[in-house]
Every structure is written in structure tokens, then in C-alpha cells.
Design an enzyme around this catalytic site. Structure first.
Site, short mmCIF file in Angstrom:
data_model
loop_
_atom_site.label_atom_id
_atom_site.label_comp_id
_atom_site.label_asym_id
_atom_site.label_seq_id
_atom_site.Cartn_x
_atom_site.Cartn_y
_atom_site.Cartn_z
N LYS A 21 -21.67 5.07 -23.24
CA LYS A 21 -21.42 3.88 -24.06
C LYS A 21 -21.35 2.65 -23.16
CE LYS A 21 -17.69 1.60 -26.63
NZ LYS A 21 -16.27 1.70 -27.04
N ASP A 72 -17.22 -6.39 -26.41
CA ASP A 72 -16.86 -5.93 -27.75
C ASP A 72 -15.93 -6.95 -28.41
OD1 ASP A 72 -16.39 -4.53 -30.05
OD2 ASP A 72 -14.94 -3.16 -29.14
N LYS A 130 -11.61 -8.62 -33.31
CA LYS A 130 -10.36 -8.37 -32.60
C LYS A 130 -9.53 -9.66 -32.58
CE LYS A 130 -12.26 -4.90 -29.40
NZ LYS A 130 -11.47 -3.74 -29.81
N ASP A 149 -15.73 -2.52 -21.82
CA ASP A 149 -16.05 -1.49 -22.81
C ASP A 149 -17.37 -0.79 -22.48
OD1 ASP A 149 -15.23 -0.04 -24.99
OD2 ASP A 149 -16.06 -1.40 -26.49
N ASP A 196 -15.49 -2.39 -35.51
CA ASP A 196 -14.88 -2.28 -34.19
C ASP A 196 -14.92 -0.84 -33.68
OD1 ASP A 196 -13.75 -3.28 -31.90
OD2 ASP A 196 -11.71 -3.22 -32.66
N GLU A 236 -17.66 0.66 -32.91
CA GLU A 236 -19.09 0.51 -32.67
C GLU A 236 -19.63 1.45 -31.61
OE1 GLU A 236 -17.53 -0.80 -29.17
OE2 GLU A 236 -16.82 -1.38 -31.15
N ARG A 290 -19.31 4.68 -31.00
CA ARG A 290 -19.89 5.94 -31.49
C ARG A 290 -21.25 5.71 -32.13
NH1 ARG A 290 -14.64 6.50 -35.10
NH2 ARG A 290 -13.98 5.47 -33.18
#
Length: 511
Positions: free
Chosen positions: A260, A265, A272, A283, A343, A345, A347
Site C-alpha cells: 500500500k 491520505d 480526516k 501512509d 478513509d 482506501e 484496501r
């Protein structure tokens, strides 16, 4: 890219007479008779007026040894059941700080440990801890110059150590820290990809990059949904980076890793708030770790093991094109996914890559599949600073997670396993016939029961891996690795150094 190279020193007394080493660092539970007489004398004399010896890092300037500078770094107790080799890692980090303050550029590490299994890698782990402290962010090196990392060589004395393995691990960790720790414009998806291309140039790892937006939209539809709001900004456009190592000769095992790489993010439309966006340039730690692992593979060139990685480098931006909760998006596998929270995202970014790997794995030799991600706050809440492992039935039956826990403990890169249960699969089941799968609930993972376990169930289902579990005619082991708690030091996502977890644990367990 330059990391401090380790050199094995077989004779300590000779090294103490060599002025090319400009400091001696002793890492030990206690400073006793294992040391040469001249060092013991210096320590005993100093201890008469300095009670810190044996309790904290102490620096001494002495004429009794050619390097002049002596640093004593105690590990603390090692005999309790909860003590582990990270005592050496931590002591070495503290010592490195003092070495830099003293102006040393060529230190000699003397590592004293007992001969138990728990501490068999104490010298390697000390070197890794020392190197962790020396690393400076890529932006700092580019601004100040490479001199900001003055130590280029580290001598190692103590125990059995494979310096090639130690160097390979640190080489991979160095790259992982760079990719994870660099700010979101300097390491936007195109630059993330270019860093990988440059890092593997002239190596035995082949790099290919998907940079055609039409191809990504067609072949990676769930990743494309995450990227939609970023595409209009060219420098933020997504990339899929493939790294492939194929050994000469017979292949007996194939490792397939998805990383990932959310370079920033925002949370997307589920924005957020409350200051939680700071640090979200990290991230991308999962993709960074996978790239680092591949660098270590390149250095080691293992026989019999094919290793393939794909990294989803994408920015989860906000804007008119942003995907939103309630959308239904058909992934590469044909599974219709209803978005529960934008959020969640990571996966989605990995799902299509994992699905494609599942298809590839059908023709590979003994494949093992992985996803590596800074995925959930729940992992950090559940297991603290440890890497969380969630296995499918095949991996669990093979004991892959437990072996990774064991090997991670020995190399100072600890992990904990979490069982995958029927509740996890129930959690992501569709609520209507309009879709096949729910990506997540709409609450924070940290306050969701089994918040780091159910994403593995989602990933297995969205990739079609449930068709290759224990009762399949072609079972495929799969481990989801969540480094949300272990990816940065002290849980400080904005300022803490990336740890490069789980590079060392993966190497020790699967190579």
C-alpha cells in the site's frame, strides 16, 4: 543512496591499536572480564566517579586505546522472560547519537552477549539499531548534502555474524525509510516510481511502471476510484510499480507481495479532521517496506526463490472527482464493492493488485501471497508497536505467521498474529443484492471490534482468494501484514523516523 557498510573484525585487540577507527562502542549487559585489560582498567577508574556506568550511555576520552573515544552502552537486564534482542537495538541507537555528537565517522562496535538462542543475532541487531539512528531523511540529505550522514563504515566485533546479510537488511531498510519518510510532494506517485527505478538500476530486479491512466482505470478500477480526485493534477497521478526477481536455476518457492503506497491520505470525502491528517504522508509505509524488502532480495540474490512485488502508489485526494461512500465499484475480480468509508482506501488500492497476483499464482511454484500496509488504527491499538499478522486458513495451517513471530523476535523486528474468524467474513457481507461486498463500516477502525482483522477478510474475498483456502484443490497461503503500529518510531506519524518494519522479519522468515 548510501548506508553505513559493516565490516567484520575478528581480532579486537588489534582493532584497538588501529587509529583508523575513531571510536569504540561497547554494547553489553555489563562491562566485565570479557573485555581486554586496558579497557577494563579505563572503565573501573571512570566508574569511581561516574555512577552512570552500567545504567546509561557514557562517553570517555582515553589515551589507552588508539581510537581515543570510548562509548559504553548498557543493554539493561536480559534475563527476564519478556526481555529480547531489541535491548541491543535500543542501546545501539542511543550510542549512535553520542558517536555523532563526538564527531566520530568510523566507529567500531563491540557487542557482548550471552550465547542463548534469544540473543544469537545481537551483533546484527546492534548494527541495525546503530544504523537506524544514523539515517537522516531524504529531503535533509538533498538540502544539506550527504555529509549529514557522516558515518559510512561500521566495524563489528562479537559473535557469529553474516555481514552480507546484515548489509542486505540495512540496504533494504534504508530504502524503505526513504520512501516512507519523505514528504508527499517530493515522493508523489511519479517520484515514488522514479525512486524505485533508480534504486534498482543495474540490479537483478526488473522494474516496470504502469503510468497510463487509461490502463489503470481499466485494469485497477478500485485503485482508480481512490485516485480519481488526484488525476487532474499531473504530478499526483497514480502509478503501479512492479518489481521482479527471478533466480537462476530451479524455482522452489514464489513470494508475491502487494504494498500500500498511499503517498498522502486526506481521508478523501470522509475527510480526516481534528488534526489527524498530519503524518499521512507516511501512509505509503507498506509499499516502502515491500520495496525495501526487494532491495534486500537484490543484494542477497537467493537461489530457488522467485520474488515479485507490486506497489500501488496513489494519493487519496479530495475534490469534485473524489469517490464517496455508497458508490458501488466493480473490481478486477468482478466483485462489486460498496464503499463504506473513503478513509478505508488502502484496501481498495491493494485489492486489484492482489486479485491479479492470485491469477498469476495459479501458474507459480509454491506461491505465498502478502499484503503489507499501514492499514488500520486498530492494529496500533490492539498490538501497540508490533506488526500485526492476519493469515488465511492455508497460511495458518502451515504455521507461517507463528514462524514469522519467532524469526521477527530473533532479528529485532517483532510481530504478533491475530486469528481470522467467521465474524470478519460476516462483517463485509453485502446488505443488498446490488453489491457483493462491503469495503468497511463508516466508523474509525480503532473503535471497531476486530478492526484490523476484518480487512484481511475483505481482501481475501475481493481478490477471490477464498476459493483457494484450505479446502481448495489449489490452496494459496496469504498473510495480511498491518504495520500501522510498527511503521514509525514512538507512534509519531509526522515526525518519527520510519522503522522499515517488517523488512527484517520477512527476510528472516522467508529467505
Amino acid at each position: 543512496m548510501s548506508y553505513p557498510k559493516p565490516i567484520l573484525i575478528s581480532e579486537l585487540q588489534t582493532a584497538l591499536s588501529d587509529p583508523s577507527w575513531d571510536s569504540v562502542v561497547i554494547i553489553a549487559p555489563q562491562f566485565d572480564a570479557e573485555l581486554p585489560d586496558n579497557i577494563q582498567t579505563v572503565i573501573q577508574q571512570h566508574a569511581k566517579f561516574d555512577q552512570r556506568i552500567g545504567n546509561s550511555v557514557v562517553t570517555i576520552v582515553t589515551q589507552e586505546i588508539a581510537p581515543k573515544r570510548l562509548v559504553l552502552a548498557p543493554t539493561g537486564q536480559l534475563t527476564r522472560y519478556f526481555d529480547d534482542v531489541r535491548r541491543y537495538f535500543d542501546a545501539a541507537k542511543l550510542a549512535a547519537v553520542e558517536v555523532i555528537k563526538m564527531g566520530s565517522v568510523k566507529p567500531l562496535l563491540v557487542v557482548l552477549s550471552d550465547k542463548s538462542e534469544t540473543y544469537k543475532n545481537a551483533t546484527t541487531v546492534s548494527y541495525l539499531g546503530f544504523s537506524q539512528a544514523l539515517w537522516q531523511p531524504l529531503e535533509a540529505r538533498e538540502y544539506h548534502g550527504e555529509s549529514i550522514e557522516p558515518v559510512q563504515t561500521i566495524g563489528l566485533v562479537g559473535g557469529d555474524i553474516d555481514v552480507n546479510l546484515a548489509a542486505a537488511i540495512e540496504s533494504g531498510k534504508y530504502i524503505a525509510r526513504d520512501l516512507c519518510g519523505t514528504e508527499p510532494e517530493r515522493m508523489a506517485p511519479p517520484q515514488f516510481a522514479q525512486y524505485c527505478v533508480d534504486s534498482f538500476a543495474n540490479s537483478n530486479v526488473k522494474v516496470s511502471v504502469v503510468d497510463d491512466m487509461a490502463v489503470i482505470e481499466r485494469d485497477y478500477p478500485l485503485m482508480w476510484a481512490v485516485a480519481r480526485a488526484s488525476v487532474e493534477v499531473e504530478r499526483h497521478q497514480p502509478r503501479v510499480i512492479r518489481l521482479e526477481y527471478i533466480p537462476e536455476g530451479e524455482i522452489t518457492k514464489t513470494l508475491m507481495l502487494v504494498g500500500k503506497g498511499i503517498v498522502y491520505d486526506t481521508g478523501g470525502a470522509d475527510l480526516k479532521t481534528g488534526g489527524h491528517m498530519a503524518g499521512m504522508s507516511r501512509d505509503k509505509g507498506g509499499a516502502a517496506a515491500v520495496a525495501g524488502f526487494m532491495k534486500s532480495v537484490a543484494e542477497l540474490a537467493p537461489k530457488g526463490v522467485k520474488v515479485v512485488a507490486e506497489l500501488a502508489a496513489v494519493r487519496n485526494s479530495i475534490g469534485a472527482e473524489a469517490f464517496v461512500s455508497d458508490e458501488i465499484i466493480t473490481g478486477h475480480s468482478g466483485v462489486r464493492v460498496r464503499i463504506g468509508n473513503t478513509d478505508a482506501e488502502g484496501r481498495l488500492a491493494m485489492a486489484d493488485l492482489l486479485s491479479r497476483f492470485k491469477d498469476e499464482a495459479l501458474t507459480e511454484v509454491n506461491p505465498i501471497l502478502f499484503t503489507v500496509a499501514t492499514l488500520t488504527g486498530h492494529a496500533a491499538r490492539a498490538v501497540g508497536p508490533y506488526t500485526a499478522l492476519v493469515e488465511n486458513g492455508v497460511a495458518y495451517k502451515m504455521g507461517l505467521g507463528e514462524n514469522m513471530v519467532k524469526q521477527g523476535d530473533l532479528i529485532g523486528d517483532p510481530c504478533e498474529t491475530s486469528r481470522s474468524r467467521r465474524e470478519d467474513y460476516d462483517f463485509v457481507q453485502p446488505r443488498t443484492k446490488a453489491d457483493d461486498l462491503l469495503s468497511s463500516n463508516n466508523g474509525p477502525s480503532a473503535v471497531t471490534a476486530r478492526g484490523h482483522q476484518f480487512p484481511m477478510a475483505f481482501l481475501a474475498l475481493v481478490a477471490g482468494l477464498e476459493q483457494h483456502d484450505v479446502n481448495s484443490t489449489q490452496p494459496m497461503p496469504y498473510i495480511h501484514i498491518d504495520i500501522a503500529g510498527s511503521g514509525v518510531e514512538n507512534g509519531d506519524w509526522q515526525h518519527g523516523k520510519p522503522t522499515a518494519a517488517p523488512v527484517a522479519a520477512l527476510l528472516s522468515s522467508f529467505l
